[in-house]
Design an enzyme around this catalytic site. Structure first.
Site, PDB file in Angstrom:
ATOM      1  CG  ASP A  18      19.491  76.013  19.829  1.00  0.00           C
ATOM      2  OD1 ASP A  18      19.545  76.667  20.893  1.00  0.00           O
ATOM      3  OD2 ASP A  18      19.776  76.501  18.719  1.00  0.00           O
ATOM      4  CG  HIS A  35      17.217  77.247  30.216  1.00  0.00           C
ATOM      5  ND1 HIS A  35      17.570  76.896  28.929  1.00  0.00           N
ATOM      6  CD2 HIS A  35      17.739  78.492  30.403  1.00  0.00           C
ATOM      7  CE1 HIS A  35      18.287  77.878  28.388  1.00  0.00           C
ATOM      8  NE2 HIS A  35      18.390  78.861  29.263  1.00  0.00           N
ATOM      9  CG  LEU A 129      20.403  55.530  27.342  1.00  0.00           C
ATOM     10  CD1 LEU A 129      20.531  55.427  25.821  1.00  0.00           C
ATOM     11  CD2 LEU A 129      19.288  56.511  27.703  1.00  0.00           C
TER      12      LEU A 129
HETATM   13  C1  IPE Z   1      24.441  75.094  21.446  1.00  0.00           C
HETATM   14  O1  IPE Z   1      23.378  75.991  21.476  1.00  0.00           O
HETATM   15  C2  IPE Z   1      24.781  74.654  22.832  1.00  0.00           C
HETATM   16  C3  IPE Z   1      23.750  73.898  23.527  1.00  0.00           C
HETATM   17  C4  IPE Z   1      22.602  73.486  23.056  1.00  0.00           C
HETATM   18  C5  IPE Z   1      24.067  73.570  24.873  1.00  0.00           C
HETATM   19  P1  IPE Z   1      23.607  77.561  21.414  1.00  0.00           P
HETATM   20  O2  IPE Z   1      22.268  78.165  21.407  1.00  0.00           O
HETATM   21  O3  IPE Z   1      24.542  77.994  22.473  1.00  0.00           O
HETATM   22  O4  IPE Z   1      24.340  77.724  19.998  1.00  0.00           O
HETATM   23  P2  IPE Z   1      24.438  78.975  19.050  1.00  0.00           P
HETATM   24  O5  IPE Z   1      24.961  80.110  19.871  1.00  0.00           O
HETATM   25  O6  IPE Z   1      23.079  79.263  18.520  1.00  0.00           O
HETATM   26  O7  IPE Z   1      25.364  78.543  17.964  1.00  0.00           O
HETATM   27  C1  IPE Z   2      19.437  75.650  24.467  1.00  0.00           C
HETATM   28  O1  IPE Z   2      18.499  76.657  24.341  1.00  0.00           O
HETATM   29  C2  IPE Z   2      19.930  75.474  25.890  1.00  0.00           C
HETATM   30  C3  IPE Z   2      21.260  76.036  26.164  1.00  0.00           C
HETATM   31  C4  IPE Z   2      22.105  76.476  25.263  1.00  0.00           C
HETATM   32  C5  IPE Z   2      21.674  76.074  27.546  1.00  0.00           C
HETATM   33  P1  IPE Z   2      18.936  78.167  24.169  1.00  0.00           P
HETATM   34  O2  IPE Z   2      19.059  78.758  25.521  1.00  0.00           O
HETATM   35  O3  IPE Z   2      20.106  78.290  23.295  1.00  0.00           O
HETATM   36  O4  IPE Z   2      17.652  78.764  23.458  1.00  0.00           O
HETATM   37  P2  IPE Z   2      17.637  79.809  22.258  1.00  0.00           P
HETATM   38  O5  IPE Z   2      18.495  79.238  21.172  1.00  0.00           O
HETATM   39  O6  IPE Z   2      18.178  81.094  22.798  1.00  0.00           O
HETATM   40  O7  IPE Z   2      16.211  79.877  21.870  1.00  0.00           O
HETATM   41 MG    MG Z   3      20.382  78.498  21.293  1.00  0.00          MG
END
Ligand code: IPE
Ligand code: IPE
Ligand code: MG
Length: 246
Positions: A18, A35, A129
């Protein structure tokens, strides 16, 4: 790294990657920039996990709920997945890594589905792995589809309701080939599970770090492992029982 006890490693680590969006926005960049940098962390963490000797690594790359993000971000992520798989699979294969994908893969665009199927097939006989990518994944979706599968088996007479044990249920999940994660890491400060492996993480040790995913490197993984090794996993027993292996 030298403080790690290699005899007490978690067999399976699951990571909620995240913070890509915030990392990019803090740099005045578009979320997709985050990303793209997140992919570099994936490569580093896969290398580190291989080197340390982790057997299973599950990475949460895209949730069912993430489909509701702005269309440009979703499309950008799909392109990134396909490109990354095409670029990385030869190296993963060379490193004896077995790739698996879990989630509602039918939701993915055809090009992505094909890339995943090819990558799975190409690496199927590797013995290093096991790298599991959760894509279009949500734990509630998974539990519901497992329930449907079992209900159908009961309806067909192949299964009796009282034969649905925990083991049978676990075997109906997308993770049936893998042990439960012993350690779950979430980056970027959020203290929640966000619909990830709810059934499988019943006894996982949870580790949260403020580090944003694009900044996550081997040293962060080692810190999470050291923290994991400092914990006593009691599985409902008392500390005295665990220490005497009773
Ligand atoms: C969880 O992250 C999903 C992934 C890392 C793929 P999100 O950023 O979508 O989760 P929330 O919305 O903060 O709970
Ligand atoms: C995690 O990073 C990747 C995905 C959920 C695809 P986020 O895109 O959720 O990044 P934040 O949480 O908005 O910073
Ligand atoms: Mg996120």
């Amino acid at each position: 790294m030298e403080n790690l006890d290699l005899n007490r490693l978690p067999k399976h680590i699951a990571i909620i990657m995240d913070g890509n969006g915030r990392w990019a926005q803090e740099k005045g960049q578009d979320r997709l920039y985050g990303h793209y940098h997140g992919v570099i962390s994936v490569r580093k963490v896969v290398e580190a996990a291989t080197e340390i000797g982790i057997e299973y690594l599950t990475l949460y790359a895209f949730s069912t709920e993430n489909w509701d993000r702005p269309e440009a971000e979703v499309t950008g992520l799909m392109v990134l997945f396909v490109d990354t798989i095409a670029k990385e699979v030869p190296d993963l294969h060379k490193n004896n890594i077995k790739l698996r994908f879990i989630g509602d893969l039918d939701m993915l665009p055809p090009a992505a589905k094909k890339a995943l199927a090819d990558a799975t097939e190409q690496t199927a006989n590797n013995t290093g792995l096991t790298l599991i990518i959760a894509l279009s994944y949500s734990s509630r979706w998974e539990i519901v589809q497992a329930t449907q599968k079992l209900a159908l088996a009961v309806q067909n007479g192949a299964l009796q309701p009282d034969q649905i044990t925990e083991a049978v249920f676990a075997a109906a999940l997308t993770t049936s080939d893998f042990p439960d994660p012993a350690l779950m890491i979430r980056t970027s400060g959020e203290h929640r599970i966000s619909n990830f492996l709810l059934y499988q993480m019943a006894y996982a040790e949870l580790y949260f770090t403020d580090t944003r995913w694009p900044d996550f490197r081997k040293e962060h993984l080692v810190n999470a492992l050291l923290d994991y090794q400092s914990r006593e996993r009691r599985f409902g027993k008392t500390s005295a029982q665990v220490q005497t292996n009773d």
